[in-house]
Motif scaffolding. Structure first.
Motif: not given
Length: 177
Positions: A57-84
């Motif tokens: 379970t510990a390996v599974l939870l760390v893997g899921i957490g790492t994957a979610l953080v990676g997806l969140l960082l990718l989303l932050c990189a690719f989704v454009p923010g509001a214009r400044t």
């Protein structure tokens, strides 16, 4: 010219995590080289990791957490923010220019505040719409919203944004008629 915000918060968080991990490894390596007891024992870490299985379970939870953080960082990189920066129409020289959103809103706020009878105004300026909420102490408010809308439209025409926004205003009178 459509400047977007930098993604400095996710980059800062990743940099801090990498810095902390690197510092911890460097401190442990120096402690081992000096013959002192390290903060983190390499043998204990190796024994713990060797005892884990992929189905734990510990390996599974760390893997899921790492994957979610990676997806969140990718989303932050690719989704454009509001214009400044709000793009302005190119003038005779054809130079690309723009106005900061905050400056644009402040200019419109001052234009609406100069209208006779306005005691307070709040302006929300977006690329497609400008909305003003006007407060007045007048008892006779006839024509005040139209005057504010005219002042805002005139100022917008002077600024000449690339896309002309619609102007709407709402009146809040302190006293009733």
């Amino acid at each position: 010219m459509k400047r977007r915000p930098r993604r400095s918060l996710p980059a800062l968080l990743v940099a801090l995590v990498v810095l902390a991990a690197g510092a911890l490894v460097a401190i442990t390596a120096v402690q081992l080289l000096l013959g002192e007891p390290p903060w983190i024992s390499y043998d204990a870490v190796a024994r713990t990791l060797h005892g884990l299985r992929w189905a734990d379970t510990a390996v599974l939870l760390v893997g899921i957490g790492t994957a979610l953080v990676g997806l969140l960082l990718l989303l932050c990189a690719f989704v454009p923010g509001a214009r400044t920066v709000l793009p302005l129409a190119p003038g005779d020289s054809g130079v690309d220019c723009g106005a900061a959103q905050r400056s644009y809103r402040n200019v419109l706020h001052s234009a609406a505040a100069r209208v006779d009878g306005v005691s307070d105004v709040k302006v929300k300026a977006r690329s497609r719409s400008v909305k003003a909420v006007v407060r007045t102490d007048r008892t006779n408010t006839a024509g005040l919203t139209e005057a504010v809308e005219r002042a805002l439209a005139q100022r917008i025409d002077q600024l000449a944004p690339e896309r002309k926004p619609t102007v709407k205003s709402k009146l809040k009178a302190a006293r009733s008629k």
